[in-house]
Design a protein around this motif. Structure first.
Motif, PDB file in Angstrom:
ATOM      1  N   THR A   8      22.941  90.408 -16.031  1.00 43.22           N
ATOM      2  CA  THR A   8      24.400  90.412 -15.996  1.00 43.22           C
ATOM      3  C   THR A   8      24.886  91.396 -17.054  1.00 43.22           C
ATOM      4  N   PHE A   9      26.131  91.343 -17.343  1.00 44.96           N
ATOM      5  CA  PHE A   9      26.690  92.104 -18.447  1.00 44.96           C
ATOM      6  C   PHE A   9      26.341  91.371 -19.744  1.00 44.96           C
ATOM      7  N   SER A  10      25.848  92.117 -20.731  1.00 49.06           N
ATOM      8  CA  SER A  10      25.508  91.533 -22.031  1.00 49.06           C
ATOM      9  C   SER A  10      26.176  92.419 -23.083  1.00 49.06           C
ATOM     10  N   PRO A  11      27.367  92.008 -23.562  1.00 51.72           N
ATOM     11  CA  PRO A  11      28.126  92.901 -24.457  1.00 51.72           C
ATOM     12  C   PRO A  11      27.237  93.425 -25.581  1.00 51.72           C
ATOM     13  N   ALA A  12      27.180  94.732 -25.730  1.00 51.67           N
ATOM     14  CA  ALA A  12      26.055  95.310 -26.450  1.00 51.67           C
ATOM     15  C   ALA A  12      26.220  95.329 -27.957  1.00 51.67           C
ATOM     16  N   LYS A  13      27.393  95.008 -28.482  1.00 52.33           N
ATOM     17  CA  LYS A  13      27.452  94.831 -29.939  1.00 52.33           C
ATOM     18  C   LYS A  13      26.526  93.695 -30.360  1.00 52.33           C
ATOM     19  N   MET A  14      26.291  92.771 -29.429  1.00 55.32           N
ATOM     20  CA  MET A  14      25.367  91.669 -29.716  1.00 55.32           C
ATOM     21  C   MET A  14      23.947  92.175 -29.998  1.00 55.32           C
ATOM     22  N   TRP A  15      23.630  93.390 -29.538  1.00 58.26           N
ATOM     23  CA  TRP A  15      22.261  93.918 -29.662  1.00 58.26           C
ATOM     24  C   TRP A  15      22.067  94.785 -30.899  1.00 58.26           C
ATOM     25  N   ILE A  16      23.151  95.093 -31.618  1.00 55.67           N
ATOM     26  CA  ILE A  16      23.037  96.068 -32.721  1.00 55.67           C
ATOM     27  C   ILE A  16      22.061  95.584 -33.793  1.00 55.67           C
ATOM     28  N   SER A  17      22.255  94.353 -34.232  1.00 57.07           N
ATOM     29  CA  SER A  17      21.403  93.844 -35.300  1.00 57.07           C
ATOM     30  C   SER A  17      19.941  93.791 -34.858  1.00 57.07           C
ATOM     31  N   ARG A  49      23.570 105.038 -28.732  1.00 51.33           N
ATOM     32  CA  ARG A  49      24.387 105.086 -29.960  1.00 51.33           C
ATOM     33  C   ARG A  49      23.537 104.851 -31.197  1.00 51.33           C
ATOM     34  N   LEU A  50      22.510 103.990 -31.055  1.00 49.71           N
ATOM     35  CA  LEU A  50      21.612 103.702 -32.176  1.00 49.71           C
ATOM     36  C   LEU A  50      20.448 104.704 -32.240  1.00 49.71           C
ATOM     37  N   ARG A  51      20.487 105.689 -31.344  1.00 46.92           N
ATOM     38  CA  ARG A  51      19.418 106.700 -31.269  1.00 46.92           C
ATOM     39  C   ARG A  51      18.050 106.041 -31.124  1.00 46.92           C
ATOM     40  N   LYS A  52      17.981 105.118 -30.172  1.00 47.40           N
ATOM     41  CA  LYS A  52      16.716 104.420 -29.943  1.00 47.40           C
ATOM     42  C   LYS A  52      15.928 105.135 -28.844  1.00 47.40           C
ATOM     43  N   ASN A  53      14.733 105.556 -29.169  1.00 52.95           N
ATOM     44  CA  ASN A  53      13.859 106.102 -28.129  1.00 52.95           C
ATOM     45  C   ASN A  53      13.444 104.982 -27.206  1.00 52.95           C
ATOM     46  N   ARG A  54      13.548 105.181 -25.932  1.00 50.57           N
ATOM     47  CA  ARG A  54      13.050 104.199 -24.966  1.00 50.57           C
ATOM     48  C   ARG A  54      12.900 104.885 -23.630  1.00 50.57           C
ATOM     49  N   LYS A  55      12.169 104.196 -22.751  1.00 46.40           N
ATOM     50  CA  LYS A  55      12.028 104.682 -21.385  1.00 46.40           C
ATOM     51  C   LYS A  55      13.000 103.900 -20.514  1.00 46.40           C
ATOM     52  N   VAL A  56      13.595 104.543 -19.545  1.00 47.07           N
ATOM     53  CA  VAL A  56      14.463 103.853 -18.593  1.00 47.07           C
ATOM     54  C   VAL A  56      13.814 103.955 -17.217  1.00 47.07           C
ATOM     55  N   VAL A  57      13.559 102.816 -16.611  1.00 47.21           N
ATOM     56  CA  VAL A  57      12.926 102.771 -15.286  1.00 47.21           C
ATOM     57  C   VAL A  57      13.929 102.167 -14.307  1.00 47.21           C
ATOM     58  N   LYS A  81      21.626  85.121 -25.070  1.00 47.27           N
ATOM     59  CA  LYS A  81      23.070  85.000 -24.825  1.00 47.27           C
ATOM     60  C   LYS A  81      23.927  85.273 -26.057  1.00 47.27           C
ATOM     61  N   THR A  82      23.305  85.315 -27.225  1.00 44.36           N
ATOM     62  CA  THR A  82      24.098  85.475 -28.461  1.00 44.36           C
ATOM     63  C   THR A  82      23.426  86.507 -29.373  1.00 44.36           C
ATOM     64  N   PRO A  83      24.201  87.067 -30.309  1.00 42.27           N
ATOM     65  CA  PRO A  83      23.600  88.005 -31.278  1.00 42.27           C
ATOM     66  C   PRO A  83      22.450  87.370 -32.060  1.00 42.27           C
ATOM     67  N   ASP A  84      22.603  86.114 -32.429  1.00 39.38           N
ATOM     68  CA  ASP A  84      21.542  85.467 -33.212  1.00 39.38           C
ATOM     69  C   ASP A  84      20.250  85.330 -32.412  1.00 39.38           C
ATOM     70  N   GLU A  85      20.399  84.957 -31.149  1.00 38.56           N
ATOM     71  CA  GLU A  85      19.195  84.837 -30.304  1.00 38.56           C
ATOM     72  C   GLU A  85      18.497  86.192 -30.169  1.00 38.56           C
ATOM     73  N   ILE A  86      19.286  87.237 -29.996  1.00 36.75           N
ATOM     74  CA  ILE A  86      18.715  88.585 -29.838  1.00 36.75           C
ATOM     75  C   ILE A  86      18.001  89.007 -31.117  1.00 36.75           C
ATOM     76  N   THR A  87      18.660  88.799 -32.252  1.00 39.67           N
ATOM     77  CA  THR A  87      18.072  89.184 -33.538  1.00 39.67           C
ATOM     78  C   THR A  87      16.766  88.428 -33.775  1.00 39.67           C
TER      79      THR A  87
END
Ligand code: MN
Length: 498
Positions: free
Chosen positions: A82-91, A139-147, A55-61
């Motif tokens: 749900t929606f997870s504002p994605a700046k929280m995922w940058i770090s 935006r972070l140029r992360k390689n990943r698969k989308v299913v 739920k938070t940037p710290d938890e994600i990091t």
């Protein structure tokens, strides 16, 4: 190597505090239901481990740091309930060193047309939450698969299973040690390459040993060990060795036991030999290589360390699947225009995991190498879908070329051919398949498998961050050439994008 259950993929769900504790509790419950269901899926070979909703940037990091350092964690399945504002995922995503797949699913398969209200809408937001997450990954140029699809759908679970196998292969590459007895076959180009760059890119380390180091171990093999192996041979194969050839067989068994001891002692999962450097070995290791491959070791002939590592990786990815995997070489052609095909083989070293029946154990002279008559097992391969994969060093990048093939029955028996062989038709046909393979600079050696698909290989190359070229039923030479030209530019520029 009977299971991949020792590995974990973490099921990670993104959300935020905005929705309040009630909704978040439901998100947690739903996520656990999906994670448990994927864990039970017969097509996902690893453990799927539920992680509490983020739920938070710290938890994600913190989660990403934990994933990086958890030795059994080979990757993440990410899902935005749900929606997870994605700046929280940058770090977190910037730190993440494990591969991830974005599962774009929704807990409820169907819209409950007559009951849907704003509570349902607030809870089931993957449709836009997944897009927000997708943006930051791109935006972070992360390689990943989308299913994409409902999590209970067989095809969705299959795609996740395929990705999971690739992640296990990638995990294996990161720590693989390749033993190289002798160097390259003199003057051969494609089996060379930059071993430092390979270690940087894949993690695998390749180190050379004098064949004398191996001979010293082979010479320590006892008669009792040799007797035990010969009993195994008699048990596992059609025994077509004459009494007068028993010395050859004992020499082969001694080489096998020595090689196995050397590899196990050094923690090597793949190895190469070269027939130009066999000093002190009585015969070219044929049977030994075939049997070590059947037990899961990767192999490349003539010093081909890239193919050795690739075969080992493919074998690990294929764990538990029907169909075998082997080192292979396009050997000779059948060019009848109505019936073009390839006979694949090697001097001796084809893995019995692809055999159609009990292999025949035989001793025959070998024209190349100037050594005593080597032992080998001889077999055909049953018809079915397969593929060849080749890994080459293009100087500024590694390139993987994959070509699905259809294995066919030989047109007739091959009574005078004393090696294991497989006959296939490349897709879309030999004319286009071989032309594209050659234009791509793919090797004469390959990893051949009847257990994996092109999707497995593509997922692996995404994780490794290397170029992927597939030659299949949709390939045309003009488009394929253009892909190669486009990739030349892309890989020249790609490093400046990260
Ligand atoms: Mn070869």
């Amino acid at each position: 190597m009977s299971t991949l259950k020792e590995f974990e993929v973490w099921f990670v769900t993104g959300s935020q505090h905005l929705y309040g504790p009630e909704t978040l509790k439901q998100v947690d419950i739903d996520s656990k239901t999906i994670a448990d269901s994927l864990n039970d899926s017969s097509v996902i070979p690893c453990k799927v481990v539920f992680k509490p909703v983020l739920k938070t940037p710290d938890e994600i990091t913190q989660l990403c740091i934990d994933a990086n350092t958890a030795p059994n964690c080979i990757g993440l399945i990410t899902w935005m309930h749900t929606f997870s504002p994605a700046k929280m995922w940058i770090s977190g995503l910037s730190l993440l060193q494990k591969p991830f797949v974005h599962l774009h699913t929704q807990f409820n398969r169907d819209i409950p047309w007559d009951k849907i209200d704003m509570d349902f809408m607030n809870l089931n937001q993957s449709a836009h939450g997944g897009r927000e997450f997708g943006f930051i990954c791109s935006r972070l140029r992360k390689n990943r698969k989308v299913v994409v699809g409902h999590w209970q759908e067989e095809d969705v679970q299959q795609q996740l299973g395929t990705w999971t196998r690739a992640a296990a292969g990638w995990n294996e590459m990161k720590s693989m040690k390749v033993c190289r007895w002798g160097d390259n076959m003199r003057e051969v180009a494609v089996t060379e390459g930059d071993k430092v760059e390979a270690q940087k890119q894949f993690g695998l380390s390749v180190n050379g040993y004098g064949v004398g180091d191996l001979v010293a171990v082979v010479e320590k093999v006892t008669d009792a060990e040799v007797d035990k192996l010969i009993a195994e041979y008699k048990d596992q194969y059609k025994f077509n060795v004459q009494d007068a050839q028993m010395d050859s067989l004992r020499a082969a068994a001694k080489i096998e036991a020595g090689m196995r001891a050397f590899l196990d002692q050094g923690g090597f999962k793949a190895f190469t030999t070269t027939f130009e450097d066999l000093h002190g070995l009585l015969q070219l290791p044929g049977l030994a290589v075939q049997r070590l491959m059947a037990d899961g070791y990767g192999f490349g002939a003539e010093g081909d360390w890239k193919t050795a590592a690739l075969v080992r990786t493919m074998k690990l990815m294929a764990t538990g699947l029907p169909g075998g995997t082997s080192f292979m070489e396009d050997y000779t052609y059948h060019l009848d225009p109505a019936n073009t095909k390839v006979l694949g083989a090697h001097m001796l070293e084809v893995c019995s995991s692809i055999a159609d029946a009990t292999p025949s154990l035989e001793v025959h002279p070998l024209g190349i190498g100037g050594k005593a008559d080597p032992v080998r097992v001889v077999f055909n391969v049953a018809p079915g879908a397969g593929l060849n994969a080749s890994l080459v060093d293009m100087g500024n990048r590694f390139r993987m070329i994959v070509n699905p093939v259809d294995v066919v029955k030989p047109d007739a028996d091959l009574p005078n051919l004393p090696v294991a062989r497989v006959v296939w038709v490349p897709r879309p046909d030999l004319r286009v398949g071989a032309a594209a393979w050659i234009l791509a600079g793919a090797a004469h050696h390959s990893g051949f498998t009847m257990a994996l698909t092109a999707e497995h290989m593509e997922d692996l190359t995404e994780m490794a961050g290397i170029e992927y070229l597939c030659i299949d039923e949709n390939t045309t030479i003009s488009d394929f050439k253009q892909n190669i030209r486009n990739n030349e530019i892309y890989y020249m520029l790609a490093n400046s994008l990260t």
